[in-house]
Design a protein around this motif. Structure first.
Motif, PDB file in Angstrom:
ATOM      1  N   ALA A 202      74.446 -19.562 -48.666  1.00 52.07           N
ATOM      2  CA  ALA A 202      74.372 -20.819 -49.420  1.00 52.07           C
ATOM      3  C   ALA A 202      74.250 -21.989 -48.463  1.00 52.07           C
ATOM      4  O   ALA A 202      73.538 -22.950 -48.735  1.00 52.07           O
ATOM      5  CB  ALA A 202      75.619 -20.971 -50.282  1.00 52.07           C
ATOM      6  N   ALA A 203      74.936 -21.902 -47.343  1.00 48.56           N
ATOM      7  CA  ALA A 203      74.938 -23.046 -46.425  1.00 48.56           C
ATOM      8  C   ALA A 203      74.135 -22.707 -45.177  1.00 48.56           C
ATOM      9  O   ALA A 203      74.205 -21.596 -44.655  1.00 48.56           O
ATOM     10  CB  ALA A 203      76.364 -23.409 -46.046  1.00 48.56           C
ATOM     11  N   SER A 204      73.368 -23.672 -44.705  1.00 48.66           N
ATOM     12  CA  SER A 204      72.649 -23.550 -43.443  1.00 48.66           C
ATOM     13  C   SER A 204      73.666 -23.516 -42.307  1.00 48.66           C
ATOM     14  O   SER A 204      74.856 -23.765 -42.507  1.00 48.66           O
ATOM     15  CB  SER A 204      71.762 -24.774 -43.265  1.00 48.66           C
TER      16      SER A 204
ATOM     17  N   PHE B 146      77.399 -24.968 -42.668  1.00 48.33           N
ATOM     18  CA  PHE B 146      78.547 -24.097 -42.422  1.00 48.33           C
ATOM     19  C   PHE B 146      79.387 -24.640 -41.262  1.00 48.33           C
ATOM     20  O   PHE B 146      80.626 -24.655 -41.329  1.00 48.33           O
ATOM     21  CB  PHE B 146      78.047 -22.676 -42.130  1.00 48.33           C
ATOM     22  N   GLU B 147      78.715 -25.106 -40.220  1.00 49.61           N
ATOM     23  CA  GLU B 147      79.464 -25.695 -39.097  1.00 49.61           C
ATOM     24  C   GLU B 147      80.288 -26.897 -39.583  1.00 49.61           C
ATOM     25  O   GLU B 147      81.457 -27.065 -39.187  1.00 49.61           O
ATOM     26  CB  GLU B 147      78.518 -26.131 -37.970  1.00 49.61           C
ATOM     27  N   ALA B 148      79.701 -27.699 -40.455  1.00 52.18           N
ATOM     28  CA  ALA B 148      80.433 -28.857 -40.982  1.00 52.18           C
ATOM     29  C   ALA B 148      81.674 -28.397 -41.755  1.00 52.18           C
ATOM     30  O   ALA B 148      82.745 -29.008 -41.675  1.00 52.18           O
ATOM     31  CB  ALA B 148      79.516 -29.693 -41.875  1.00 52.18           C
ATOM     32  N   ARG B 149      81.538 -27.282 -42.485  1.00 54.55           N
ATOM     33  CA  ARG B 149      82.687 -26.733 -43.228  1.00 54.55           C
ATOM     34  C   ARG B 149      83.802 -26.313 -42.260  1.00 54.55           C
ATOM     35  O   ARG B 149      84.981 -26.585 -42.489  1.00 54.55           O
ATOM     36  CB  ARG B 149      82.214 -25.541 -44.059  1.00 54.55           C
TER      37      ARG B 149
ATOM     38  N   ILE C  23      87.752 -28.020 -41.656  1.00 49.94           N
ATOM     39  CA  ILE C  23      89.031 -27.293 -41.630  1.00 49.94           C
ATOM     40  C   ILE C  23      89.883 -27.827 -40.475  1.00 49.94           C
ATOM     41  O   ILE C  23      91.075 -28.083 -40.620  1.00 49.94           O
ATOM     42  CB  ILE C  23      88.778 -25.772 -41.494  1.00 49.94           C
ATOM     43  N   GLY C  24      89.247 -28.051 -39.334  1.00 48.76           N
ATOM     44  CA  GLY C  24      89.989 -28.601 -38.193  1.00 48.76           C
ATOM     45  C   GLY C  24      90.496 -30.005 -38.481  1.00 48.76           C
ATOM     46  O   GLY C  24      91.644 -30.343 -38.164  1.00 48.76           O
TER      47      GLY C  24
ATOM     48  N   ALA D  54      89.471 -17.129 -41.960  1.00 45.14           N
ATOM     49  CA  ALA D  54      90.071 -16.740 -40.669  1.00 45.14           C
ATOM     50  C   ALA D  54      90.458 -17.986 -39.870  1.00 45.14           C
ATOM     51  O   ALA D  54      91.507 -18.020 -39.216  1.00 45.14           O
ATOM     52  CB  ALA D  54      89.092 -15.880 -39.878  1.00 45.14           C
ATOM     53  N   LEU D  55      89.611 -18.999 -39.929  1.00 39.51           N
ATOM     54  CA  LEU D  55      89.928 -20.231 -39.191  1.00 39.51           C
ATOM     55  C   LEU D  55      91.148 -20.922 -39.815  1.00 39.51           C
ATOM     56  O   LEU D  55      92.013 -21.436 -39.089  1.00 39.51           O
ATOM     57  CB  LEU D  55      88.704 -21.160 -39.188  1.00 39.51           C
TER      58      LEU D  55
END
Ligand SMILES: O=C(O)c1cc(C(=O)O)c2c(n1)C(=O)C(=O)c1cc(C(=O)O)[nH]c1-2
Length: 253
Positions: free
Chosen positions: A5-7, A11-14, A18-19, A210-211
């Motif tokens: 769903a995410a490029s 996905f990196e932005a997601r 979290i951080g 996991a993150l």
């Protein structure tokens, strides 16, 4: 193969969100530590407990490598163990951490014995090692990505400790300076690996989870310190009691 769903960028932005929301730089104990509000014994308690994390990280990475069948991935990973355990030409992070222990007045042998580590620290850190041993390689690499956020906290810590504590100098803080050089290569590799391998919605969700798990591992360690050593302090059975494990006078001089 199903399209995610995410490029990569989405996905990196997601992962970075979290951080931003959950990393342990937000924890009140870190604010106190970096802002100069910790007593010498609170700093010592942090050094003792955080050593348990340091000493477990290479075991975690060895557990990871023992499961990897791809020589190229093992080759990319193995410097993590050397960064902590050292080589002929690099004393390694564990020795550097023990130098910090000495600087705050602790006997490095006491710290290296892991006596006095809080039960909750052990539970949290052991859970990370077990996670890496038992979950998928993707989840294991994703869990290491909290290191994306570590250089900022290491830089803040160097600056805050130097400004606020008499024990702090370049030798005492060499662990953090070394990490500023070491971590970026690990994180660049780990992030790219996760972006490439999380190629379905399900895998992206598992990596994000996991993150989040890893941010919980880090947060729980600071909660344990806060509960045991910040007033109203409640040191659990087995936890370090201020006065124990100090450098002997002979050694200190
Ligand atoms: O001081 C910190 O806040 C901090 C955090 C983390 C982290 O985010 O897991 C690591 C480190 N330091 C660190 O020094 C380190 O070597 C390290 C290895 C790993 C890992 O998960 O493999 N995290 C971290």
């Amino acid at each position: 193969m199903t399209e995610p769903a995410a490029s990569h960028a989405g996905f990196e932005a997601r992962l970075r969100r979290i951080g931003a929301e959950r990393y342990h730089d937000l924890h009140p104990f870190h604010h106190r530590l970096h802002g100069g509000g910790c007593t010498p014994d609170q700093v010592r308690a942090w050094v003792i407990n955080r050593y348990y994390y340091q000493h477990s990280i290479p075991m975690k990475d060895a557990a990871f490598m023992s499961r990897v069948e791809d020589p190229a991935l093992r080759r990319a990973w193995r410097s993590r163990i050397e960064d902590h355990d050292g080589t002929d030409t690099n004393e390694g992070g564990i020795r550097r951490w023990l130098r910090l222990a000495e600087a705050v007045g602790l006997d490095p042998d006491y710290v290296a014995s892991c006596e006095g580590v809080l039960p909750a620290t052990r539970f949290a850190v052991d859970a990370y090692v077990r996670f890496v041993r038992e979950k998928t390689l993707l989840e294991a690499v994703a869990a290491s990505l909290t290191e994306l956020f570590a250089p900022a906290i290491h830089a803040r810590r160097i600056e805050g400790l130097l400004r606020n504590y008499a024990f702090a100098n370049d030798a005492a803080l060499s662990y953090f300076r070394a990490r500023l050089n070491e971590a970026p290569k690990d994180v660049a590799f780990g992030l790219q690996w996760v972006l490439d391998h999380a190629d379905t919605d399900e895998k992206q969700d598992a990596a994000a989870k996991a993150l989040i798990f890893k941010t919980d591992v880090l947060w729980a360690q600071l909660d344990a310190l806060e509960s045991a050593y910040v007033l109203p302090a409640r040191i659990p059975p087995g936890g370090w009691v201020p006065g124990e494990g100090l450098m002997s006078r002979a050694r200190a001089s």
